[in-house]
Design a protein around this motif. Sequence first.
Motif, PDB file in Angstrom:
ATOM      1  N   GLY A   1       0.800  -1.219   0.000  1.00  7.59           N
ATOM      2  CA  GLY A   1       0.000   0.000   0.000  1.00  7.59           C
ATOM      3  C   GLY A   1       0.828   1.263   0.000  1.00  7.59           C
ATOM      4  N   SER A   2       2.023   1.219  -0.611  1.00 11.95           N
ATOM      5  CA  SER A   2       2.892   2.383  -0.547  1.00 11.95           C
ATOM      6  C   SER A   2       3.504   2.715  -1.904  1.00 11.95           C
ATOM      7  CB  SER A   2       4.006   2.158   0.467  1.00 11.95           C
ATOM      8  OG  SER A   2       4.881   1.140   0.023  1.00 11.95           O
ATOM      9  N   ALA A   3       3.995   3.932  -2.000  1.00 12.02           N
ATOM     10  CA  ALA A   3       4.713   4.392  -3.184  1.00 12.02           C
ATOM     11  C   ALA A   3       5.548   5.603  -2.789  1.00 12.02           C
ATOM     12  CB  ALA A   3       3.750   4.771  -4.303  1.00 12.02           C
ATOM     13  N   GLU A   4       6.501   5.930  -3.640  1.00 11.37           N
ATOM     14  CA  GLU A   4       7.273   7.153  -3.483  1.00 11.37           C
ATOM     15  C   GLU A   4       6.681   8.215  -4.396  1.00 11.37           C
ATOM     16  OE1 GLU A   4      11.565   6.898  -3.713  1.00 11.37           O
ATOM     17  OE2 GLU A   4      11.432   4.744  -3.279  1.00 11.37           O
ATOM     18  N   VAL A   5       6.864   9.471  -4.013  1.00 11.01           N
ATOM     19  CA  VAL A   5       6.448  10.578  -4.863  1.00 11.01           C
ATOM     20  C   VAL A   5       7.695  11.330  -5.321  1.00 11.01           C
ATOM     21  CG1 VAL A   5       4.192  10.854  -3.773  1.00 11.01           C
ATOM     22  CG2 VAL A   5       6.139  12.190  -2.925  1.00 11.01           C
ATOM     23  N   GLY A   6       7.588  11.924  -6.484  1.00 16.75           N
ATOM     24  CA  GLY A   6       8.639  12.775  -7.004  1.00 16.75           C
ATOM     25  C   GLY A   6       8.017  13.818  -7.908  1.00 16.75           C
ATOM     26  N   TYR A   7       8.623  14.998  -7.939  1.00  9.88           N
ATOM     27  CA  TYR A   7       8.116  16.067  -8.797  1.00  9.88           C
ATOM     28  C   TYR A   7       9.252  17.015  -9.127  1.00  9.88           C
ATOM     29  CZ  TYR A   7       7.752  17.962  -4.080  1.00  9.88           C
ATOM     30  OH  TYR A   7       8.020  18.321  -2.781  1.00  9.88           O
ATOM     31  N   ARG A   8       9.111  17.707 -10.241  1.00 11.59           N
ATOM     32  CA  ARG A   8      10.058  18.744 -10.653  1.00 11.59           C
ATOM     33  C   ARG A   8       9.282  19.805 -11.418  1.00 11.59           C
ATOM     34  NH1 ARG A   8      14.649  16.132 -14.122  1.00 11.59           N
ATOM     35  NH2 ARG A   8      14.845  14.843 -12.307  1.00 11.59           N
ATOM     36  N   ILE A   9       9.567  21.055 -11.092  1.00  8.36           N
ATOM     37  CA  ILE A   9       8.840  22.187 -11.660  1.00  8.36           C
ATOM     38  C   ILE A   9       9.825  23.094 -12.391  1.00  8.36           C
ATOM     39  CG2 ILE A   9       7.366  24.190 -11.122  1.00  8.36           C
ATOM     40  CD1 ILE A   9       6.065  21.431 -10.479  1.00  8.36           C
ATOM     41  N   ASP A  10       9.422  23.587 -13.554  1.00  7.45           N
ATOM     42  CA  ASP A  10      10.202  24.551 -14.320  1.00  7.45           C
ATOM     43  C   ASP A  10      10.566  25.735 -13.423  1.00  7.45           C
ATOM     44  OD1 ASP A  10      10.812  26.821 -16.076  1.00  7.45           O
ATOM     45  OD2 ASP A  10       9.941  25.640 -17.709  1.00  7.45           O
ATOM     46  N   GLN A  11      11.822  26.134 -13.433  1.00  9.98           N
ATOM     47  CA  GLN A  11      12.286  27.212 -12.564  1.00  9.98           C
ATOM     48  C   GLN A  11      11.472  28.491 -12.763  1.00  9.98           C
ATOM     49  OE1 GLN A  11      16.402  28.319 -13.106  1.00  9.98           O
ATOM     50  NE2 GLN A  11      16.461  29.426 -11.177  1.00  9.98           N
ATOM     51  N   ARG A  12      11.046  28.765 -13.993  1.00  7.94           N
ATOM     52  CA  ARG A  12      10.272  29.983 -14.273  1.00  7.94           C
ATOM     53  C   ARG A  12       8.907  29.973 -13.587  1.00  7.94           C
ATOM     54  NH1 ARG A  12       9.792  29.458 -20.449  1.00  7.94           N
ATOM     55  NH2 ARG A  12       9.504  27.341 -19.692  1.00  7.94           N
ATOM     56  N   PHE A  13       8.432  28.795 -13.171  1.00  4.82           N
ATOM     57  CA  PHE A  13       7.093  28.676 -12.596  1.00  4.82           C
ATOM     58  C   PHE A  13       7.115  28.372 -11.099  1.00  4.82           C
ATOM     59  CE2 PHE A  13       6.550  28.127 -17.092  1.00  4.82           C
ATOM     60  CZ  PHE A  13       5.382  28.805 -17.370  1.00  4.82           C
ATOM     61  N   CYS A  14       8.292  28.353 -10.517  1.00  5.47           N
ATOM     62  CA  CYS A  14       8.384  28.098  -9.078  1.00  5.47           C
ATOM     63  C   CYS A  14       7.695  29.224  -8.306  1.00  5.47           C
ATOM     64  CB  CYS A  14       9.844  27.977  -8.644  1.00  5.47           C
ATOM     65  SG  CYS A  14      10.591  26.436  -9.183  1.00  5.47           S
ATOM     66  N   GLY A  15       7.117  28.866  -7.179  1.00 11.04           N
ATOM     67  CA  GLY A  15       6.436  29.847  -6.346  1.00 11.04           C
ATOM     68  C   GLY A  15       5.004  30.131  -6.761  1.00 11.04           C
ATOM     69  N   GLN A  16       4.492  29.371  -7.744  1.00 12.85           N
ATOM     70  CA  GLN A  16       3.124  29.578  -8.215  1.00 12.85           C
ATOM     71  C   GLN A  16       2.183  28.452  -7.779  1.00 12.85           C
ATOM     72  OE1 GLN A  16       2.761  30.743 -12.360  1.00 12.85           O
ATOM     73  NE2 GLN A  16       4.848  31.534 -12.356  1.00 12.85           N
ATOM     74  N   GLY A  17       2.651  27.592  -6.885  1.00 16.65           N
ATOM     75  CA  GLY A  17       1.803  26.533  -6.361  1.00 16.65           C
ATOM     76  C   GLY A  17       1.761  25.266  -7.194  1.00 16.65           C
ATOM     77  N   LEU A  18       2.609  25.163  -8.206  1.00 14.28           N
ATOM     78  CA  LEU A  18       2.560  23.979  -9.076  1.00 14.28           C
ATOM     79  C   LEU A  18       3.035  22.715  -8.385  1.00 14.28           C
ATOM     80  CD1 LEU A  18       3.618  25.290 -12.578  1.00 14.28           C
ATOM     81  CD2 LEU A  18       1.351  24.938 -11.627  1.00 14.28           C
ATOM     82  N   ALA A  19       4.050  22.811  -7.544  1.00 11.47           N
ATOM     83  CA  ALA A  19       4.507  21.620  -6.823  1.00 11.47           C
ATOM     84  C   ALA A  19       3.410  21.133  -5.881  1.00 11.47           C
ATOM     85  CB  ALA A  19       5.795  21.909  -6.064  1.00 11.47           C
ATOM     86  N   THR A  20       2.730  22.060  -5.237  1.00 11.30           N
ATOM     87  CA  THR A  20       1.610  21.681  -4.362  1.00 11.30           C
ATOM     88  C   THR A  20       0.487  21.064  -5.183  1.00 11.30           C
ATOM     89  OG1 THR A  20       2.203  23.419  -2.788  1.00 11.30           O
ATOM     90  CG2 THR A  20      -0.045  22.537  -2.657  1.00 11.30           C
ATOM     91  N   LEU A  21       0.152  21.663  -6.323  1.00 10.95           N
ATOM     92  CA  LEU A  21      -0.865  21.100  -7.224  1.00 10.95           C
ATOM     93  C   LEU A  21      -0.476  19.678  -7.625  1.00 10.95           C
ATOM     94  CD1 LEU A  21      -3.328  21.503  -9.292  1.00 10.95           C
ATOM     95  CD2 LEU A  21      -1.544  22.165 -10.914  1.00 10.95           C
ATOM     96  N   ALA A  22       0.778  19.498  -8.016  1.00 13.61           N
ATOM     97  CA  ALA A  22       1.245  18.178  -8.445  1.00 13.61           C
ATOM     98  C   ALA A  22       1.168  17.172  -7.312  1.00 13.61           C
ATOM     99  CB  ALA A  22       2.680  18.274  -8.963  1.00 13.61           C
ATOM    100  N   LEU A  23       1.630  17.560  -6.131  1.00 13.58           N
ATOM    101  CA  LEU A  23       1.641  16.624  -5.005  1.00 13.58           C
ATOM    102  C   LEU A  23       0.226  16.269  -4.574  1.00 13.58           C
ATOM    103  CD1 LEU A  23       3.410  14.963  -3.184  1.00 13.58           C
ATOM    104  CD2 LEU A  23       3.680  16.949  -1.694  1.00 13.58           C
TER     105      LEU A  23
END
Length: 166
Positions: free
Chosen positions: A87-109
């Motif tokens: 019942g487990s998995a790892e998560v990973g994400y990467r966001i374009d530097q130009r879009f950091c701070g816009q909530g995309l990592a939170t949206l992805a997670l």
Amino acid sequence: MNTFRVRKLENTDIEALLTFEIHNREWFESHIDARDPAFYSLQGVADHIESYLSDFAIGAWHPFVIEDSSEGIVGRANLKSINSPKGSAEVGYRIDQRFCGQGLATLALKHLIQEAQMHWNLTQLLANVYKNNIGSRKVLNRCGFLVEHKSWMDKTKDECRFILSI
């Protein structure tokens, strides 16, 4: 205002994904392990996508991309090392530097958490983060992940582990 959507990685994403990865290579390598140089070609990305989609077909990975309103890739997110019996998995994400701070990592997670619950019936997600990657640590905390204290206290390791029970 730019709108974003998260969708499954597709075979047709080769050129857009290569552009995204090349544009952000230096930025990513300052926060996570570097990719093999062979990755940075059309064939390298095609092989990468094929591998991820094969792993999706057998239930080991669930790869996503984040697109902006012009359908350009501005981020990636993955459920990886899916272990349905545990019942487990790892998560990973990467966001374009130009879009950091816009909530995309939170949206992805948040999307990964939802997919883990709805598609895979998982009960635990893990994330390994370099201790100096403050941005990712903030995103993980914001989404309910807690640091595994023994990993944080081990001064010999550059990474720490975060865990979310769902």
